[in-house]
Design a protein around this motif. Structure first.
Motif, PDB file in Angstrom:
ATOM      1  N   GLY A 145      -5.096  -7.673  -8.642  1.00 45.83           N
ATOM      2  CA  GLY A 145      -4.932  -7.126  -7.431  1.00 45.83           C
ATOM      3  C   GLY A 145      -3.965  -5.938  -7.380  1.00 45.83           C
ATOM      4  N   ASP A 146      -3.373  -5.528  -8.501  1.00 45.00           N
ATOM      5  CA  ASP A 146      -2.464  -4.213  -8.377  1.00 45.00           C
ATOM      6  C   ASP A 146      -2.556  -3.554  -9.804  1.00 45.00           C
ATOM      7  N   PRO A 151      13.808  -9.624  -0.842  1.00 44.12           N
ATOM      8  CA  PRO A 151      13.003 -11.206  -0.558  1.00 44.12           C
ATOM      9  C   PRO A 151      11.574 -11.272  -0.670  1.00 44.12           C
ATOM     10  N   GLY A 152      10.914 -10.220  -0.352  1.00 44.35           N
ATOM     11  CA  GLY A 152       9.468 -10.209  -0.135  1.00 44.35           C
ATOM     12  C   GLY A 152       8.822 -10.545  -1.585  1.00 44.35           C
ATOM     13  N   ALA A 153       9.803 -10.157  -2.575  1.00 47.28           N
ATOM     14  CA  ALA A 153       9.291 -10.033  -4.009  1.00 47.28           C
ATOM     15  C   ALA A 153       9.259 -11.606  -4.571  1.00 47.28           C
ATOM     16  N   GLY A 198       2.055 -10.632  -9.930  1.00 50.25           N
ATOM     17  CA  GLY A 198       2.474 -11.297  -8.497  1.00 50.25           C
ATOM     18  C   GLY A 198       1.441 -11.251  -7.464  1.00 50.25           C
ATOM     19  N   CYS A 199       0.372 -10.179  -7.505  1.00 51.13           N
ATOM     20  CA  CYS A 199      -0.794 -10.383  -6.544  1.00 51.13           C
ATOM     21  C   CYS A 199      -2.081 -11.038  -7.015  1.00 51.13           C
ATOM     22  N   ARG A 223      -4.388  -9.382  -2.391  1.00 52.55           N
ATOM     23  CA  ARG A 223      -5.243  -8.270  -1.892  1.00 52.55           C
ATOM     24  C   ARG A 223      -7.127  -8.865  -1.921  1.00 52.55           C
ATOM     25  N   GLY A 224      -7.274 -10.103  -1.757  1.00 55.36           N
ATOM     26  CA  GLY A 224      -8.381 -10.687  -1.952  1.00 55.36           C
ATOM     27  C   GLY A 224      -9.477 -10.866  -0.740  1.00 55.36           C
ATOM     28  N   GLY A 225      -8.917 -10.406   0.569  1.00 57.96           N
ATOM     29  CA  GLY A 225      -9.797 -10.281   1.733  1.00 57.96           C
ATOM     30  C   GLY A 225     -10.692  -9.109   1.651  1.00 57.96           C
TER      31      GLY A 225
END
Length: 299
Positions: free
Chosen positions: A200-201, A64-66, A221-222, A151-153
């Protein structure tokens, strides 16, 4: 490429196979129903990939997380693709829940190439330059109205999970040394400019090479906006030490950003290592390699 990885990597992961994909295609895209379907070898953790004929590939979330990443790619890949110097996935079909599969799925154009082997890149300086230019081009894309990256923070948001991973690893890593390096990364000045686009990945599994050159970057996706230092991770998760300077120059990274990029590479490797230690040997091995590279670089 390694054998197909069908083992479970997540507690809530579904069992996916070629017969299911054939049924989904037959229901949603009957004009493609005669095409052969086969599962692809992959060390990917979020999606399963099935080759559809010779020109297409089906991508289905494994858990589900994807699922949110699928809509994210459908929305942003058509905008980003024309602005980047290498090929990126092109969505050509949107599938929906059916045949007992509960989530949306997508069909993309097939992108030829192979994942580079970390630490054994055929043309490391050339690939380093091309990856750096990709990172620079992505940063130039207009960020107004774009989503925040996964992963932008700032790095300090990962402090708790990173230290927890070190504790979980126990004597499988040099805890004192990696903690010291992590604290150095946290001490680097934070990103002070406007948010920028980042993939991000950028891991070896999301890079395709052809003839020793960068052919495509996949899995957005990221992707989103934030501190673009996250896209410096290939310096440690893919490239050998002598090629890092070439990559850094092509990407245009200053000292503080480079320190944060090293911190990102270390944090991601530390968090992934215990999670995928048994379920994804290829990813675990690359995480061990990243940690060793960063320790060696620090002397």
């Amino acid at each position: 490429m390694a054998a197909v990885n069908t083992s479970r990597m997540h507690a809530d992961e579904l069992d996916l196979d070629a017969p299911l994909v054939r049924r989904l295609i037959a229901r949603r895209f009957p004009h493609w129903s005669a095409l052969p379907v086969r599962r692809l070898a992959s060390s990917g953790t979020e999606n399963a990939m099935f080759r559809l004929g010779t020109e297409l590939v089906v991508r289905l979330p494994r858990h589900p997380g994807a699922v949110p990443d699928l809509a994210h790619e459908r929305r942003w890949l058509p905008l980003l693709g024309p602005l980047l110097p290498v090929a990126v996935p092109e969505p050509v079909g949107a599938g929906e829940a059916d045949e007992g599969y509960p989530w949306p799925w997508s069909v993309y154009r097939w992108l030829a190439g192979a994942n580079p082997v970390a630490g054994a890149v055929a043309r490391p300086e050339g690939l380093a330059r091309e990856l750096g230019l990709f990172v620079r081009a992505l940063r130039r894309v207009e960020a107004a109205g774009a989503p925040a990256g996964y992963r932008g923070g700032p790095l300090h948001e990962r402090d708790g999970p990173t230290r927890a991973a070190v504790a979980e690893l126990g004597d499988r890593v040099d805890a004192r040394a990696v903690t010291e390096l992590w604290e150095r990364a946290l001490a680097a000045p934070e990103h002070g400019g406007p948010p920028r686009w980042a993939h991000g990945d950028l891991s070896p599994g999301n890079v395709l090479v052809r003839g020793g050159r960068l052919g495509a970057v996949i899995d957005f996706g990221c992707a989103g906006t934030g501190d673009p230092a996250v896209d410096l991770m290939p310096a440690w998760n893919l490239l050998p030490a002598p090629a890092r300077g070439v990559f850094r120059e092509a990407a245009g990274a200053g000292d503080a950003e480079w320190a944060r990029g090293r911190g990102w590479a270390l944090s991601v490797a530390l968090i992934q290592l215990p999670y995928y230690w048994d379920s994804n040997p290829a990813l675990a091995e690359n995480s061990r390699r990243v940690i060793a590279e960063i320790l060696a670089e620090a002397g």
